[in-house]
Design a protein around this motif. Structure first.
Motif, PDB file in Angstrom:
ATOM      1  N   THR A   1       0.834  -1.208   0.000  1.00 28.06           N
ATOM      2  CA  THR A   1       0.000   0.000   0.000  1.00 28.06           C
ATOM      3  C   THR A   1       0.866   1.254   0.000  1.00 28.06           C
ATOM      4  N   ALA A   2       2.008   1.176   0.675  1.00 27.71           N
ATOM      5  CA  ALA A   2       2.945   2.306   0.728  1.00 27.71           C
ATOM      6  C   ALA A   2       3.864   2.357  -0.485  1.00 27.71           C
ATOM      7  N   GLY A   3       3.660   1.431  -1.456  1.00 28.64           N
ATOM      8  CA  GLY A   3       4.381   1.503  -2.720  1.00 28.64           C
ATOM      9  C   GLY A   3       5.566   0.579  -2.868  1.00 28.64           C
ATOM     10  N   ALA A   4       5.825  -0.272  -1.887  1.00 29.06           N
ATOM     11  CA  ALA A   4       7.023  -1.106  -1.924  1.00 29.06           C
ATOM     12  C   ALA A   4       6.881  -2.299  -2.864  1.00 29.06           C
ATOM     13  N   THR A   5       8.023  -2.804  -3.289  1.00 31.37           N
ATOM     14  CA  THR A   5       8.099  -4.117  -3.929  1.00 31.37           C
ATOM     15  C   THR A   5       8.317  -5.132  -2.823  1.00 31.37           C
ATOM     16  N   VAL A   6       7.461  -6.154  -2.756  1.00 28.60           N
ATOM     17  CA  VAL A   6       7.488  -7.077  -1.627  1.00 28.60           C
ATOM     18  C   VAL A   6       7.602  -8.521  -2.117  1.00 28.60           C
ATOM     19  N   TYR A   7       8.692  -9.172  -1.736  1.00 27.29           N
ATOM     20  CA  TYR A   7       8.829 -10.604  -1.945  1.00 27.29           C
ATOM     21  C   TYR A   7       8.144 -11.297  -0.769  1.00 27.29           C
ATOM     22  N   VAL A   8       7.208 -12.188  -1.068  1.00 24.84           N
ATOM     23  CA  VAL A   8       6.462 -12.868  -0.016  1.00 24.84           C
ATOM     24  C   VAL A   8       6.744 -14.363  -0.092  1.00 24.84           C
ATOM     25  N   THR A   9       7.013 -14.950   1.056  1.00 25.14           N
ATOM     26  CA  THR A   9       7.388 -16.360   1.084  1.00 25.14           C
ATOM     27  C   THR A   9       6.521 -17.141   2.054  1.00 25.14           C
ATOM     28  N   GLY A  10       6.549 -18.446   1.877  1.00 20.93           N
ATOM     29  CA  GLY A  10       5.814 -19.360   2.734  1.00 20.93           C
ATOM     30  C   GLY A  10       5.819 -20.734   2.108  1.00 20.93           C
ATOM     31  N   ARG A  11       5.159 -21.678   2.779  1.00 23.70           N
ATOM     32  CA  ARG A  11       5.169 -23.053   2.304  1.00 23.70           C
ATOM     33  C   ARG A  11       3.866 -23.466   1.631  1.00 23.70           C
ATOM     34  N   THR A  12       2.802 -22.680   1.827  1.00 23.08           N
ATOM     35  CA  THR A  12       1.522 -23.042   1.226  1.00 23.08           C
ATOM     36  C   THR A  12       1.316 -22.280  -0.073  1.00 23.08           C
ATOM     37  N   THR A  13       1.203 -23.029  -1.147  1.00 21.51           N
ATOM     38  CA  THR A  13       0.968 -22.456  -2.466  1.00 21.51           C
ATOM     39  C   THR A  13      -0.330 -23.044  -3.021  1.00 21.51           C
ATOM     40  N   ARG A  14      -0.652 -22.661  -4.241  1.00 17.83           N
ATOM     41  CA  ARG A  14      -1.857 -23.215  -4.856  1.00 17.83           C
ATOM     42  C   ARG A  14      -1.682 -24.679  -5.243  1.00 17.83           C
ATOM     43  N   GLU A  15      -0.454 -25.165  -5.188  1.00 18.63           N
ATOM     44  CA  GLU A  15      -0.188 -26.558  -5.523  1.00 18.63           C
ATOM     45  C   GLU A  15       0.204 -27.402  -4.313  1.00 18.63           C
ATOM     46  N   LYS A  16       0.583 -26.759  -3.206  1.00 17.32           N
ATOM     47  CA  LYS A  16       1.115 -27.513  -2.081  1.00 17.32           C
ATOM     48  C   LYS A  16       0.676 -26.875  -0.765  1.00 17.32           C
ATOM     49  N   VAL A  17       0.338 -27.721   0.209  1.00 11.26           N
ATOM     50  CA  VAL A  17      -0.125 -27.248   1.512  1.00 11.26           C
ATOM     51  C   VAL A  17       0.909 -27.614   2.578  1.00 11.26           C
ATOM     52  N   SER A  18       1.182 -26.687   3.488  1.00  9.33           N
ATOM     53  CA  SER A  18       2.148 -26.942   4.557  1.00  9.33           C
ATOM     54  C   SER A  18       1.507 -27.755   5.671  1.00  9.33           C
ATOM     55  N   GLU A  19       2.286 -28.023   6.712  1.00 10.40           N
ATOM     56  CA  GLU A  19       1.786 -28.786   7.853  1.00 10.40           C
ATOM     57  C   GLU A  19       0.674 -28.063   8.602  1.00 10.40           C
ATOM     58  N   VAL A  20       0.535 -26.751   8.377  1.00  6.39           N
ATOM     59  CA  VAL A  20      -0.563 -26.010   9.009  1.00  6.39           C
ATOM     60  C   VAL A  20      -1.903 -26.572   8.557  1.00  6.39           C
ATOM     61  N   GLY A  21      -1.956 -27.053   7.323  1.00  4.10           N
ATOM     62  CA  GLY A  21      -3.144 -27.743   6.834  1.00  4.10           C
ATOM     63  C   GLY A  21      -4.257 -26.856   6.322  1.00  4.10           C
ATOM     64  N   ARG A  22      -3.961 -25.588   6.073  1.00  8.00           N
ATOM     65  CA  ARG A  22      -4.979 -24.672   5.549  1.00  8.00           C
ATOM     66  C   ARG A  22      -4.775 -24.489   4.044  1.00  8.00           C
ATOM     67  N   THR A  23      -5.853 -24.606   3.302  1.00  5.82           N
ATOM     68  CA  THR A  23      -5.785 -24.427   1.846  1.00  5.82           C
ATOM     69  C   THR A  23      -6.364 -23.091   1.415  1.00  5.82           C
ATOM     70  N   THR A  24      -6.916 -22.326   2.369  1.00  2.15           N
ATOM     71  CA  THR A  24      -7.644 -21.102   2.023  1.00  2.15           C
ATOM     72  C   THR A  24      -6.753 -19.893   1.822  1.00  2.15           C
ATOM     73  N   GLU A  25      -5.475 -19.972   2.250  1.00  2.97           N
ATOM     74  CA  GLU A  25      -4.554 -18.858   2.030  1.00  2.97           C
ATOM     75  C   GLU A  25      -3.278 -19.384   1.386  1.00  2.97           C
ATOM     76  N   THR A  26      -2.781 -18.662   0.396  1.00  2.00           N
ATOM     77  CA  THR A  26      -1.558 -19.046  -0.301  1.00  2.00           C
ATOM     78  C   THR A  26      -0.662 -17.825  -0.480  1.00  2.00           C
ATOM     79  N   ILE A  27       0.617 -18.069  -0.748  1.00  2.00           N
ATOM     80  CA  ILE A  27       1.517 -16.941  -0.968  1.00  2.00           C
ATOM     81  C   ILE A  27       1.220 -16.251  -2.297  1.00  2.00           C
ATOM     82  N   GLU A  28       0.696 -16.996  -3.276  1.00  2.00           N
ATOM     83  CA  GLU A  28       0.332 -16.351  -4.541  1.00  2.00           C
ATOM     84  C   GLU A  28      -0.774 -15.318  -4.319  1.00  2.00           C
ATOM     85  N   GLU A  29      -1.729 -15.681  -3.485  1.00  2.00           N
ATOM     86  CA  GLU A  29      -2.815 -14.744  -3.184  1.00  2.00           C
ATOM     87  C   GLU A  29      -2.280 -13.522  -2.453  1.00  2.00           C
TER      88      GLU A  29
END
Length: 312
Positions: free
Chosen positions: A35-63
């Protein structure tokens, strides 16, 4: 609030890495930096193709990356397990290759809520050892790996900011026991890391802080109470103290305010909270309120009749 540019995008041109940005505080921090204009690299283990041990499919790093871009920045999703040094090194190399700098590093890696629930208020011999050690890996080891890999790029230019996100302030955690020994260690360690890293980064003109949200209305917390962000106050009917809860936007705005403050070095090595910084910089939560959850929690220890309204 002072900023380094005069437009409404004070972080335009800044390169940020939010490690652990799939959901909750990390996602909101990434979006507010965008929102403040930055370029932001966002990381995590849950993607649209793979789910982490947290087990949630509703949030992904792509989103998350898409939300950053929609907010006015540039979001770049990079699947990364921050317990794998080679993956973290490759991430930092990519940022260096593509941007040549790093201005803000946010260590928000966690994903251990399910382990806390399993070991809540248990003695060390009652907690499954593998679960306890996993908490330390997720909350401590991952932060160390990421800081070791990314700080050489961060210190290349003066003015860099490193934020260690945790649960609790030095004031609170320093004299109170948190849930069980593993969680206590996992959430106190980032505070101490920020203290030590502040000394190491200071000669390069960079700043390190620990930052905690208050009672966070993360996606997981809302699900736990069976409410949404739209009707979250319904949960306070069953648990009145929940009325002091804050949305993830609040801590996101705290990080954006720190990053835009040319005098951010005055916080070097400090343990901070979203409510504390809201008073300093003048921002509010998404609903226009200014909750101070930690102030309320501490006040209630000596006054059971303290009103949530006085801390919102």
């Amino acid at each position: 609030m002072s900023t380094e540019t005069s437009d409404n995008k004070p972080l335009r041109g800044r390169i940020c890495l939010v490690a652990g940005a799939t959901r909750g505080a990390g996602r909101a921090i990434a979006v507010q930096l965008g929102t403040a204009g930055a370029t932001v690299y966002v990381t995590g283990r849950t993607t649209r193709e793979k789910v982490s041990e947290v087990g949630r499919t509703t949030e992904t790093i792509e989103e998350t990356a898409e939300l950053v871009t929609a907010a006015g920045g540039e979001g770049i999703a990079v699947p990364t397990d921050h317990l794998e040094p080679d993956q973290v090194a490759a991430l930092v190399d990519r940022i260096d290759r593509e941007r040549g700098r790093l201005d803000v590093l946010v260590n928000d890696i966690w994903g251990g809520e399910h382990l806390v629930v399993a070991g809540f208020d248990k003695k060390i011999w009652e907690v499954d050892l593998a679960d306890g050690l996993r908490m330390l890996e997720l909350g401590v080891k991952s932060h160390l790996i990421t800081s070791a890999a990314a700080t050489p790029l961060l210190v290349r230019n003066p003015g860099g900011l490193l934020v260690e996100v945790t649960d609790g302030t030095q004031e609170y955690n320093g004299t109170r026991y948190r849930e069980n020994v593993y969680y206590d260690l996992a959430k106190n360690a980032p505070i101490r890391m920020a203290f030590g890293l502040a000394r190491e980064l200071e000669p390069a003109g960079c700043t390190a802080v620990a930052l905690t949200p208050g009672w966070l209305r993360s996606e997981q917390m809302l699900d736990h109470f069976g409410v949404t962000e739209e009707n979250w106050r319904d949960a306070a009917e069953k648990l009145p103290d929940f009325a002091v809860a804050e949305s993830p936007v609040y801590v996101g705005r705290a990080v954006a305010a720190l990053a835009a403050d040319p005098d951010r070095a005055r916080w070097n090595g400090r343990s901070l909270s979203s409510g504390q910084l809201a008073k300093e910089y003048g921002f509010t939560d998404a609903d226009g309120s200014r909750p101070d959850a930690w102030g309320f929690i501490i006040a209630k220890e000596t006054d059971e009749n303290v009103s949530v309204d006085d801390y919102r």
